[in-house]
Design an enzyme around this catalytic site. Structure first.
Site, PDB file in Angstrom:
ATOM      1  N   TRP A   1      -2.721  -2.656  -1.439  1.00 55.33           N
ATOM      2  CA  TRP A   1      -2.533  -4.088  -1.918  1.00 55.33           C
ATOM      3  C   TRP A   1      -3.172  -4.961  -0.843  1.00 55.33           C
ATOM      4  CZ3 TRP A   1       0.583  -7.950   0.584  1.00 55.33           C
ATOM      5  CH2 TRP A   1       1.168  -8.899  -0.323  1.00 55.33           C
TER       6      TRP A   1
ATOM      7  N   LYS B   1      14.083 -14.750  -9.550  1.00 56.37           N
ATOM      8  CA  LYS B   1      13.931 -13.665 -10.459  1.00 56.37           C
ATOM      9  C   LYS B   1      13.034 -14.209 -11.406  1.00 56.37           C
ATOM     10  CE  LYS B   1      14.954 -10.740  -8.923  1.00 56.37           C
ATOM     11  NZ  LYS B   1      15.700 -10.684  -7.752  1.00 56.37           N
TER      12      LYS B   1
ATOM     13  N   LYS C   1       6.807  -3.708  -3.976  1.00 59.73           N
ATOM     14  CA  LYS C   1       8.512  -3.448  -3.472  1.00 59.73           C
ATOM     15  C   LYS C   1       8.994  -3.267  -2.072  1.00 59.73           C
ATOM     16  CE  LYS C   1      12.490  -2.040  -5.151  1.00 59.73           C
ATOM     17  NZ  LYS C   1      13.414  -3.242  -5.811  1.00 59.73           N
TER      18      LYS C   1
ATOM     19  N   HIS D   1      17.738 -37.334  -5.245  1.00 65.28           N
ATOM     20  CA  HIS D   1      17.152 -37.849  -3.850  1.00 65.28           C
ATOM     21  C   HIS D   1      15.647 -37.643  -4.211  1.00 65.28           C
ATOM     22  CE1 HIS D   1      20.774 -38.920  -2.066  1.00 65.28           C
ATOM     23  NE2 HIS D   1      21.615 -37.794  -2.747  1.00 65.28           N
TER      24      HIS D   1
ATOM     25  N   CYS E   1       0.738  -1.355   0.059  1.00 61.72           N
ATOM     26  CA  CYS E   1      -0.026  -0.003  -0.040  1.00 61.72           C
ATOM     27  C   CYS E   1       0.831   1.389   0.059  1.00 61.72           C
ATOM     28  CB  CYS E   1      -0.940  -0.082   1.373  1.00 61.72           C
ATOM     29  SG  CYS E   1      -2.076  -1.372   1.683  1.00 61.72           S
TER      30      CYS E   1
ATOM     31  N   GLU F   1       9.383 -14.579 -10.346  1.00 57.28           N
ATOM     32  CA  GLU F   1       8.590 -13.160  -9.936  1.00 57.28           C
ATOM     33  C   GLU F   1       8.116 -12.524 -11.289  1.00 57.28           C
ATOM     34  OE1 GLU F   1      12.451 -11.099  -8.058  1.00 57.28           O
ATOM     35  OE2 GLU F   1      10.524 -10.692  -7.392  1.00 57.28           O
TER      36      GLU F   1
ATOM     37  N   ARG G   1       5.258   0.112  -6.221  1.00 60.25           N
ATOM     38  CA  ARG G   1       5.361  -0.827  -4.897  1.00 60.25           C
ATOM     39  C   ARG G   1       4.411  -1.865  -5.213  1.00 60.25           C
ATOM     40  NH1 ARG G   1       6.473   2.163  -0.002  1.00 60.25           N
ATOM     41  NH2 ARG G   1       4.950   0.932   0.963  1.00 60.25           N
TER      42      ARG G   1
ATOM     43  N   ASN H   1      -2.184   2.379   5.862  1.00 64.80           N
ATOM     44  CA  ASN H   1      -1.056   1.245   5.578  1.00 64.80           C
ATOM     45  C   ASN H   1      -0.736   0.486   6.755  1.00 64.80           C
ATOM     46  OD1 ASN H   1      -0.695   2.370   3.019  1.00 64.80           O
ATOM     47  ND2 ASN H   1       1.419   2.810   3.176  1.00 64.80           N
ATOM     48  N   GLY H   2      -0.445  -0.838   6.603  1.00 63.03           N
ATOM     49  CA  GLY H   2      -0.471  -1.809   7.843  1.00 63.03           C
ATOM     50  C   GLY H   2      -1.381  -2.707   8.072  1.00 63.03           C
TER      51      GLY H   2
ATOM     52  N   GLU I   1      18.858 -17.227  -6.326  1.00 62.08           N
ATOM     53  CA  GLU I   1      18.433 -15.963  -6.817  1.00 62.08           C
ATOM     54  C   GLU I   1      17.769 -15.972  -8.257  1.00 62.08           C
ATOM     55  OE1 GLU I   1      17.729 -13.293  -5.433  1.00 62.08           O
ATOM     56  OE2 GLU I   1      17.903 -11.817  -7.022  1.00 62.08           O
TER      57      GLU I   1
HETATM   58  C1  F6R Z   1      12.850 -10.038  -4.953  1.00 66.74           C
HETATM   59  C2  F6R Z   1      12.706  -8.832  -4.167  1.00 66.74           C
HETATM   60  C3  F6R Z   1      12.412  -9.396  -2.909  1.00 66.74           C
HETATM   61  C4  F6R Z   1      13.263  -8.532  -1.659  1.00 66.74           C
HETATM   62  C5  F6R Z   1      12.561  -8.754  -0.303  1.00 66.74           C
HETATM   63  C6  F6R Z   1      13.316  -7.953   0.770  1.00 66.74           C
HETATM   64  O1  F6R Z   1      13.273  -9.510  -6.452  1.00 66.74           O
HETATM   65  O2  F6R Z   1      13.001  -7.786  -4.426  1.00 66.74           O
HETATM   66  O3  F6R Z   1      12.575 -10.786  -2.547  1.00 66.74           O
HETATM   67  O4  F6R Z   1      14.523  -8.760  -1.805  1.00 66.74           O
HETATM   68  O5  F6R Z   1      11.052  -8.470  -0.124  1.00 66.74           O
HETATM   69  O6  F6R Z   1      13.226  -6.493   0.504  1.00 66.74           O
HETATM   70  P1  F6R Z   1      14.117  -5.488   1.050  1.00 66.74           P
HETATM   71  O7  F6R Z   1      15.616  -5.821   0.761  1.00 66.74           O
HETATM   72  O8  F6R Z   1      13.620  -4.216   0.846  1.00 66.74           O
HETATM   73  O9  F6R Z   1      14.270  -5.957   2.491  1.00 66.74           O
END
Ligand code: F6R
Length: 602
Positions: free
Chosen positions: A74, A480, A597, A499, A2, A483, A28, A98-99, A476
């Site tokens: 959100w 990527k 984000k 296994h 949000c 997502e 976000r 928010n929250g 990682e």
């Molecule tokens: C994936 C991504 C998320 C963040 C995670 C932590 O591409 O961006 O997995 O890495 O939400 O976010 P931060 O680093 O802001 O604590």
């Protein structure tokens, strides 16, 4: 997640300012949006499901207003529809929130007994009713907000309008970020900097429990019933930094910024070689063990960091997902350093994990990108990564800056303990200078990444395999891909496939296999042969000169460099393959569905 924006000022183009701000918060992630604003002493609300463009179409911009609040939601409590969208209004109050209010069900029942009814399924509407109820008993808004702080449990940042106060915007914050932007004859509230960055460079950060009474030319902040002094800070960067600058997507721009981000993050520490590294880094000699706590990609950066800290610096390192650490039995030892890693510095679980470590008496170090964020303020020591503003939801440059910072920590400890020879030190410093050029070289191999993306585009499942540091990178790469291209993938330690999981390998199943870790490369190659002989389509990412070319279909070569820096190269093809696949599939690359984000809810 949000987003909140609010405006009070002398200009009457408030609706435009609110929509502008909301658009800046789109990155976000959200699923509905809305605004509440004053019109002839009355509060008017417009909200819509889906994109901000839907809201935009409903707004009559000829309407003049100089006071309003806006929100991107959100969904957490209740589905993503118009009723649940913010702002909510009950009686004289309109709010954006928010929250998460943890005790909202109890409060809702009590308020229903008092005659309140609710249109939405949200916890937020309950706050609105509660404010109205409190205000009917005590006609002083600030007293009511103070009372809210006593009653509400959980996290909240609120923007509040009251129809009795057509000149004032109110705000309150607890466990969810909120800033106040200070302009000329105008003031703003925002949950995140980009919402107001093109309006003002000056801002005030609200602390937990703070609430504010904001007029166009006056700001008062209170806490615990008392007015308090506040510091006005400067953002130190401008809105150009959140421009695509000709790139098709923010994600691509950010991937391409990595060579510069590496320079900016590491140069200050390596200015005069290992001396400056030693002088500028904190003293790690008192810690026997390190615990890295983070979420998502930041946690994956921690997994790479673990390999570096254990191998180079010989420090036992554990990595934990913040959302698990919080509820697991606490086994922190007194001489254990807790490192939290976070791009935003606002991730709710990481923040709470940090608080637990502090409460336990452990030293805490934050590797943080957003300056002045909540985690940066809470951690005992902060090392800032210099990735600049990251706009794409999927992290790329912030992740590699986190890995770079962890490599510096490992080098510093290794150097302190005399684990690095003079010759190797010279090589490492030279390699640090070469690394950005090598990254650029890898970025130019666009055609290869497109070819790989074209190979995997028709498959629903992709496997990433590797051992040791390569497994950390595989995780990682897999995240990527999932997502942004919505392609299911799994990262596996290469030796673990047989296994169970190897039963999923069929003719042409794409397997992205990484071998940059020479200690285990030959073992991984045996595992790659196992999948190849079962029909897998193998994309082989390596820096080794192994001559056998029978076990892969495509090879991506990573330049040879000191092991400590190799992950910063290996990750580039992984990011680019995900990017190219998402592009082929027509996905919303910068704002993948359901994602946010900054994850400010637990
Ligand atoms: C994936 C991504 C998320 C963040 C995670 C932590 O591409 O961006 O997995 O890495 O939400 O976010 P931060 O680093 O802001 O604590």
């Amino acid at each position: 997640m949000c987003g909140i924006v609010g405006y009070v000022g002398k200009d009457n183009d408030g609706l435009k300012k609110l929509i502008d701000g909301l658009e800046k918060l789109e990155y976000r992630g959200y699923d509905s949006s809305g605004v509440a604003y004053f019109q002839n002493e009355n509060i008017k609300i417009i909200k819509e499901k889906g994109k901000i463009s839907n809201l935009y179409n409903e707004i009559n911009f000829a309407e003049k207003t100089n006071l309003g609040i806006g929100h991107t939601r959100w969904a957490t409590h209740g589905k993503a529809d118009k009723e649940n969208a913010h702002p909510h209004m009950i009686g004289k109050f309109a709010i954006v929130h928010n929250g998460i209010v943890e005790n909202y069900t109890t409060l809702k029942k009590e308020l229903m007994k008092k005659g309140y009814s609710f249109k939405s399924e949200t916890d937020s509407e309950v706050i609105c009713a509660l404010l109205d109820y409190l205000y009917k008993k005590d006609n002083n808004i600030l007293n009511c907000i103070e009372k809210l702080n006593e009653i509400l449990k959980g996290s909240y940042a609120l923007g509040i309008l009251c129809s009795d106060e057509p000149n004032y915007l109110f705000a309150v914050k607890k466990n969810s970020p909120l800033i106040i932007g200070i302009g000329d004859d105008s003031n703003f509230i925002a949950s995140d900097v980009p919402a107001i960055l093109d309006k003002t460079k000056k801002y005030v950060v609200l602390e937990d429990g703070d609430y504010a009474k904001i007029k166009m030319d006056k700001l008062e902040i209170y806490n615990n019933g008392k007015i308090k002094k506040y510091d006005v800070k400067d953002f130190g960067f401008d809105s150009k930094m959140i421009d695509k600058q000709g790139y098709e997507h923010f994600m691509l721009k950010e991937i391409y910024e990595q060579p510069e981000v590496f320079r900016k993050t590491t140069n200050p520490y390596l200015e005069t070689g290992f001396d400056s590294l030693f002088n500028k880094m904190p003293d790690f000699s008192k810690y026997r063990k390190i615990r890295i706590i983070a979420c998502g990609s930041a946690m994956h950066a921690g997994l790479v960091g673990k390999q570096m800290l254990e191998r180079f610096a010989n420090v036992k390192t554990e990595v934990e997902t913040a959302s698990e650490f919080r509820y697991n039995k606490l086994f922190l030892e007194p001489d254990e350093l807790v490192i939290v890693v976070s791009q935003s510095g606002e991730t709710a679980d990481t923040l709470e994990a940090l608080k637990i470590a502090k409460k336990n008496g452990n030293d805490t170090l934050g590797i943080i990108n957003e300056k002045g964020s909540t985690i940066a303020r809470e951690a005992k020591i902060v090392l800032y990564t210099e990735a600049g503003k990251e706009v794409a939801v999927a992290t790329t440059k912030a992740y590699s800056a986190q890995v770079a910072m962890l490599s510096l920590i490992a080098l510093n400890i290794a150097n302190f303990n005399n684990f690095i020879s003079k010759k190797e030190k010279v090589e490492i410093l030279e390699d640090a200078k070469k690394l950005p050029n090598y990254m650029e070289g890898l970025l130019q191999k666009n055609e290869v990444y497109k070819e790989v993306a074209n190979v995997i585009k028709d498959y629903n499942d992709v496997f990433f395999i590797g051992r040791g540091i390569d497994y950390a990178l595989a995780m990682e790469g897999s995240l990527k891909l999932k997502e942004i291209s919505y392609t299911h993938s799994e990262a596996y330690p290469a030796g673990e496939l047989k296994h169970g999981t190897i039963s999923l390998i069929e003719d042409k199943t794409p397997v992205i296999a990484i071998t940059t870790d020479k200690n285990v490369a030959s073992k991984t190659i045996s595992n790659i042969k196992e999948v190849k002989s079962r029909g897998a389509e193998v994309i082989y990412i390596t820096n080794s000169d192994y001559e056998d070319d029978t076990f892969y279909d495509k090879k991506i070569i990573i330049p040879k460099i000191n092991d400590i820096f190799t992950p910063l190269l290996t990750v580039i093809p992984l990011q680019m393959i995900a990017y190219e696949l998402a592009k082929i599939k027509g996905c919303n690359i910068d704002k993948p569905k359901n994602l946010a984000k900054s994850v400010t809810v637990e």
